[in-house]
Design an enzyme around this catalytic site. Sequence first.
Site, short mmCIF file in Angstrom:
data_model
loop_
_atom_site.label_atom_id
_atom_site.label_comp_id
_atom_site.label_asym_id
_atom_site.label_seq_id
_atom_site.Cartn_x
_atom_site.Cartn_y
_atom_site.Cartn_z
N LYS A 1 -10.34 -0.57 10.34
CA LYS A 1 -10.40 -1.79 9.52
C LYS A 1 -10.74 -3.00 10.40
O LYS A 1 -10.94 -4.10 9.91
CB LYS A 1 -9.06 -2.05 8.83
CG LYS A 1 -8.58 -0.81 8.09
CD LYS A 1 -8.03 -1.13 6.76
CE LYS A 1 -7.31 0.07 6.20
NZ LYS A 1 -7.91 0.51 4.95
N CYS B 1 -4.79 2.38 -3.67
CA CYS B 1 -3.55 2.94 -3.06
C CYS B 1 -2.39 1.97 -3.22
O CYS B 1 -1.57 1.78 -2.30
CB CYS B 1 -3.76 3.28 -1.59
SG CYS B 1 -4.91 4.61 -1.33
N HIS C 1 0.87 -1.19 0.00
CA HIS C 1 0.00 0.00 0.00
C HIS C 1 0.90 1.24 0.00
O HIS C 1 2.01 1.19 0.53
CB HIS C 1 -0.85 -0.05 1.28
CG HIS C 1 -1.89 1.00 1.41
ND1 HIS C 1 -1.61 2.29 1.80
CD2 HIS C 1 -3.24 0.97 1.22
CE1 HIS C 1 -2.73 3.00 1.85
NE2 HIS C 1 -3.74 2.21 1.51
N ASP D 1 3.22 -4.16 8.08
CA ASP D 1 2.01 -3.35 7.88
C ASP D 1 0.84 -4.31 8.08
O ASP D 1 0.51 -5.10 7.19
CB ASP D 1 2.03 -2.76 6.47
CG ASP D 1 0.70 -2.08 6.12
OD1 ASP D 1 -0.26 -2.18 6.91
OD2 ASP D 1 0.63 -1.48 5.04
N GLN E 1 -4.33 -4.97 7.16
CA GLN E 1 -5.27 -5.99 6.68
C GLN E 1 -5.04 -7.35 7.37
O GLN E 1 -5.70 -8.33 7.03
CB GLN E 1 -5.15 -6.18 5.16
CG GLN E 1 -5.36 -4.92 4.35
CD GLN E 1 -6.80 -4.41 4.39
OE1 GLN E 1 -7.72 -5.14 4.76
NE2 GLN E 1 -6.99 -3.17 4.01
#
Length: 411
Positions: free
Chosen positions: A231, A369, A128, A205, A208
């Site tokens: 999220k 993104c 991302h 990261d 998700q």
Amino acid sequence: MSASAKAVSAADWRADFPALHQSVHGQPLVYLDSAASAQQPAAVIDAVSRYQREDHANVHRGVHTLSHRATEAYEGARDKIRNFINAGSRAEIVLTSGTTEAINLVAQSFCRPRLQAGDKILITHLEHHANIVPWQLVCEQTGAELVVAPINDKGEVELSALLDLIDDKVFLIGIAHVANALGTVCPIEKVIEHARQRGIPVLVDGAQGVPHLNVDVQALGCDFYAFSGHKMFGPTGTGVLYGREELLESMPPWQGGGDMILEVSFDETIYNELPYKFEAGTPNISGVVGLGAAIDYLQAIGMANIASYEQDLHDYMVAELKKVDGIRLIGEARHKASAQSFLLDDIHSHDLGTILDQQGVAIRTGHHCAMPLMQYFGISGTSRASLAFYNNRDDVDRLIAALGKAKAIFG
Ligand code: PMP
């Protein structure tokens, strides 16, 4: 869990989300955009509302009752987050506005003072923008180089190529736990294992990852893990940087202001202890209270139950999408979570998204993104359906029917 038990629980979970019970353009809403922002259960909405109605005051500094209550609720949420990702200590939980801020914090506070010209930051091709641009900025500031590990046509990170890129000049590795555009689950365990052997810090990261998988930062052994509240069924404007205490301790503050200090004079300022050193200014108190409620909610269901339910639903969605004439799946990794990107005939993804919306089906369209990833596939964007545990097979069937209608419209 038996199939019927699963069905019962999925229906119960869905009932907890008020926003899912509405019609859009005269059709019951099918929400397949949780990777962008997940809906919030009533438990989160109510916790925020109760806090706002009864307990709101500024945190940490007040001697009065409401300030104590606000502080307790805010710091209580930090404890829940620590427990949820199994961090070793609450000092390792820095509250941020989201994944983006968490990664920028590491780039500017951990990397910028130490990076030298010729050093490298290693990322992958499926990241991302939030896990690309902060590194580009710090590379520009220091003369370091951004190195990108390749992916393959299935949308998987080429692990051996990534490992080959690790040399003595690599200062930090940044990698997604789960790729937002493709749903690829990345081999972070292997990357961390190799990086640790060479003493190279790894930032995951986890924007998700956390909503779909059980995350144990100590078992993973990562140095930093970043994620966003919105999220994972919590409020927007909340997020977390988990950092190993030893590393956070060694980092200078990123932003200056109230709360991050112990003592200020014009000659010298003494910074606050962890994690407050990194939390300048009045934080998003109500949002963090909501994030704590989201964690309670997720833990009551159990991340293992969520992961297995979603895996089943994801497999069903992929199988049904594959049956659609003219579909091209983008991202067919062996290990996937939640999201599936696709193209349909030569229909522009924005047109497809608009036609689906007319039928009450919400999907995400565009570059997600992740422009370099789109460039890899030679496309400008995709349509992406992303699942959460409140979705069911009926939602997938509605998606497929809506795609059929879009085909009919475009002839
Ligand atoms: N990383 C990934 C993998 C994401 O999916 C997102 C959000 N789409 C981000 C980072 C940025 O998260 P936020 O906008 O909440 O800071």
